[in-house]
Design a protein around this motif. Structure first.
Motif, mmCIF file in Angstrom:
data_model
loop_
_atom_site.group_PDB
_atom_site.id
_atom_site.type_symbol
_atom_site.label_atom_id
_atom_site.label_comp_id
_atom_site.label_asym_id
_atom_site.label_seq_id
_atom_site.Cartn_x
_atom_site.Cartn_y
_atom_site.Cartn_z
ATOM 1 N N ALA A 1 0.674 -1.051 -0.292
ATOM 2 C CA ALA A 1 0.335 0.234 -0.117
ATOM 3 C C ALA A 1 0.601 1.701 -0.248
ATOM 4 O O ALA A 1 0.857 2.027 -1.064
ATOM 5 N N GLN A 2 1.972 1.397 0.765
ATOM 6 C CA GLN A 2 2.813 2.521 0.829
ATOM 7 C C GLN A 2 3.890 2.198 -0.581
ATOM 8 O O GLN A 2 4.078 3.238 -0.409
ATOM 9 N N ASN B 1 10.859 7.054 0.690
ATOM 10 C CA ASN B 1 11.580 6.877 2.464
ATOM 11 C C ASN B 1 10.561 5.713 3.426
ATOM 12 O O ASN B 1 11.107 4.890 4.103
ATOM 13 N N LEU B 2 9.898 6.321 3.033
ATOM 14 C CA LEU B 2 7.882 6.259 3.610
ATOM 15 C C LEU B 2 8.431 4.588 2.882
ATOM 16 O O LEU B 2 8.041 3.462 3.969
ATOM 17 N N SER B 3 8.531 4.348 1.507
ATOM 18 C CA SER B 3 8.034 3.089 1.360
ATOM 19 C C SER B 3 9.451 2.118 1.592
ATOM 20 O O SER B 3 9.409 1.076 2.213
ATOM 21 N N ARG B 4 10.290 2.377 1.537
ATOM 22 C CA ARG B 4 11.519 2.033 2.649
ATOM 23 C C ARG B 4 11.605 1.217 3.524
ATOM 24 O O ARG B 4 11.832 0.215 4.159
ATOM 25 N N ALA B 5 11.100 2.187 4.646
ATOM 26 C CA ALA B 5 10.698 2.162 5.990
ATOM 27 C C ALA B 5 9.900 0.919 6.157
ATOM 28 O O ALA B 5 9.783 -0.460 6.865
ATOM 29 N N ALA B 6 8.195 0.923 5.231
ATOM 30 C CA ALA B 6 7.426 -0.288 5.412
ATOM 31 C C ALA B 6 8.281 -1.340 4.963
ATOM 32 O O ALA B 6 7.882 -2.673 5.149
ATOM 33 N N GLN B 7 8.808 -1.590 3.704
ATOM 34 C CA GLN B 7 9.577 -2.514 3.114
ATOM 35 C C GLN B 7 10.739 -3.663 4.478
ATOM 36 O O GLN B 7 10.456 -4.597 4.505
ATOM 37 N N GLU B 8 11.145 -2.431 5.036
ATOM 38 C CA GLU B 8 11.941 -2.590 6.204
ATOM 39 C C GLU B 8 11.043 -3.420 7.453
ATOM 40 O O GLU B 8 11.892 -5.013 7.764
ATOM 41 N N GLN B 9 10.128 -2.730 7.645
ATOM 42 C CA GLN B 9 9.286 -3.554 8.857
ATOM 43 C C GLN B 9 9.191 -4.484 8.125
ATOM 44 O O GLN B 9 8.723 -5.136 8.862
ATOM 45 N N TYR B 10 8.340 -5.151 6.638
ATOM 46 C CA TYR B 10 8.213 -6.036 5.987
ATOM 47 C C TYR B 10 9.485 -7.345 6.465
ATOM 48 O O TYR B 10 8.721 -8.404 6.847
ATOM 49 N N PHE B 11 10.311 -6.296 5.638
ATOM 50 C CA PHE B 11 11.867 -7.964 6.817
ATOM 51 C C PHE B 11 11.724 -8.299 7.595
ATOM 52 O O PHE B 11 11.922 -9.350 8.021
ATOM 53 N N ALA B 12 11.476 -7.444 8.310
ATOM 54 C CA ALA B 12 11.597 -7.281 9.990
ATOM 55 C C ALA B 12 10.413 -8.496 10.592
ATOM 56 O O ALA B 12 10.490 -9.174 11.589
ATOM 57 N N SER B 13 9.377 -8.219 10.411
ATOM 58 C CA SER B 13 8.325 -8.618 10.281
ATOM 59 C C SER B 13 9.053 -10.286 9.853
ATOM 60 O O SER B 13 8.410 -11.670 10.498
#
Length: 476
Positions: A97-98, A158-170
């Motif tokens: 979505a982001q 950067n908001l998209s990158r942050a969402a992507q890294e949260q996905y990787f973290a999960s």
């Protein structure tokens, strides 16, 4: 149709301009731990032929087929694992979505307008004559960019990158949950085996104490034994009876814990009867393990992805200080009839760029930036602590691994000696050489030694599972 070129020009220009990124350059923090895990002293000597436990799949590491089947049951049904999987799906959907904000939103619309207008004609002499009716109709169709932020300063990226890294973290959190679950199931299975063996020891001891109690009571009735000896024999018997009941409770609780971990009912044939000398795992001892291997642990990778996400959020917060530029642009056609809608001379286009900048918002942008920086600092501390915790867990497990075999040999020798002493004491008592108190003391010592031996066996088996888990454990 040359008048459609402004739309494509706007798209090309926005793409060319979207090149600035205000996020700090990410650099992995140096781990605040020694370069290598502890060696020497109580720590085991390096084994040159030992496999890398972190790369050994759990089906190869655990050798008991019953345990493997129980672990698979847990991987299929455990609710914590299902929750972790759902969290991954949520994070992936949020990232998608982001990420969609990086691209223009394209839409199409069509309208039709019908107007009925009354017209009045003038008669001779200036008076109004009869009235007439005129129908007016217009049709239009258009399509193009309905909304698009030209990402000049990298806010959306950067908001998209942050969402992507949260996905990787999960995703890493799911892996960490999986590794932890495998270790917890194995530990619960081994604990059940140990408690069942402890129950068998308690039951055998209870029978021995029961025989001693019957003997001393009979001797007390005929006057060859004192009431003190009878009461002491009764004390040992009741103590063993309590141990049997306690062990039965623990076994029931062990099964409940195992079924909670697996999320299903575990068939009785998959449960161990005793710990014994059988090995549930390969006897893998890691050799010279550099501390860098800890960076591959799922929980460490999770913390690093969260750190990268916070780093990207700083870039998005910095971009808020600069103008926000958005664009809408459409091409279409207008005609008085549907048949002429796509004919020549009916084309139309609109290009509508908009720029906005907050002049004064009472420090909101600065507060958001400060919050992002503080969140990044907190993520760095979390990352460092996660590595330090991993280092401590592995070091503790290796310290125990270095001495557990010596403890096991000592406990085995103690149990054997106590058993022989109990037999000799009983023989001397029956021959009239030793008192009954000496027999009871020897029996108690032998009972305690057997219990300690089983506990030490469990410690050794659990230590290998702990090493497997703390080093990252293979998942295949």
């Amino acid at each position: 149709m040359t008048n459609r070129f402004p739309l494509f020009f706007a798209l090309a220009a926005s793409t060319a301009l979207s090149a600035c990124n205000l996020a700090p350059k990410y650099s992995r923090p140096a781990p605040a731990i020694p370069a290598a895990l502890p060696q020497g002293g109580v720590y085991p000597a390096a084994a040159t032929d030992a496999p890398d436990i972190s790369k050994v799949g759990w089906r190869d590491f655990f050798t008991d087929d019953r345990l493997r089947r129980v672990i698979q049951l847990g991987l299929d049904n455990n609710q914590d694992l299902r929750l972790a999987a759902a969290n991954v799906l949520q994070a992936r959907a949020q990232y998608r979505a982001q990420r969609a904000d990086l691209f223009p939103a394209i839409g199409v619309s069509g309208t039709g307008t019908y107007t009925n207008t009354a017209q009045f004609a003038a008669s001779a002499g200036g008076a109004l004559g009869g009235a007439g009716v005129q129908d007016v109709q217009n049709f239009s169709v258009s399509g193009g960019i309905t909304s698009y932020e030209i990402d000049l300063f990298g806010r959306v990226r950067n908001l998209s990158r942050a969402a992507q890294e949260q996905y990787f973290a999960s995703s890493e959190a799911q892996r960490a949950t999986r590794v932890s679950l495998i270790g917890e199931i194995a530990s619960a299975w081994l604990t059940l085996a140990s408690d069942r063996e402890q129950l068998a020891i308690a039951q055998n001891t209870l029978k021995a104490f029961e025989q001693s109690l019957e003997l001393t009571r009979a001797q007390f009735r005929i006057g060859t034994a004192s009431e003190l000896e009878s009461r002491q024999a009764e004390t040992s018997y009741e103590s063993a009876r309590n141990d049997v009941a306690t062990a039965q409770t623990r076994i029931a609780q062990d099964i409940n814990a195992l079924q909670l971990l697996t999320g299903a009912t575990v068939a009785p044939e998959l449960l161990p009867e005793s710990l014994g000398d059988a090995k549930a795992t390969i006897d893998a001892l890691p050799g010279n393990v550099p501390s860098e291997v800890l960076l591959r642990r799922p929980d460490v990778l999770q913390a690093e992805h969260q750190l990268i996400a916070q780093n990207a959020n700083i870039g998005a917060a910095r971009a808020a200080f600069f103008p926000s530029i958005s664009l809408t642009s459409t091409v279409g056609s207008i005609a008085s009839t549907i048949g002429k809608l796509f004919g020549s001379g009916t084309d139309t286009y609109t290009v509508s760029p908009t720029a906005s900048l907050n002049i004064f918002n009472f420090g909101k942008n600065q507060a958001n930036l400060d919050y992002s920086k503080a969140s990044r600092d907190a993520a760095v501390a979390t990352y460092q602590k996660t590595i330090q915790t991993a280092f401590r867990e592995v070091a503790d497990a290796m310290a125990q691994r270095g001495t557990i075999d010596e403890q096991l040999r000592a406990q085995s020798a103690r149990a054997n000696a106590a058993e022989v002493a109990a037999k000799l004491s009983d023989a001397r008592y029956r021959a009239g050489v030793d008192s009954f108190l000496t027999v009871l003391d020897s029996q108690r010592s032998a009972y305690a030694a057997e219990q300690s031996l089983v506990t030490t066996r469990l410690t050794r088996a659990s230590n290998l599972v702990t090493l497997y888990r703390t080093l990252g454990g293979g998942l295949d």
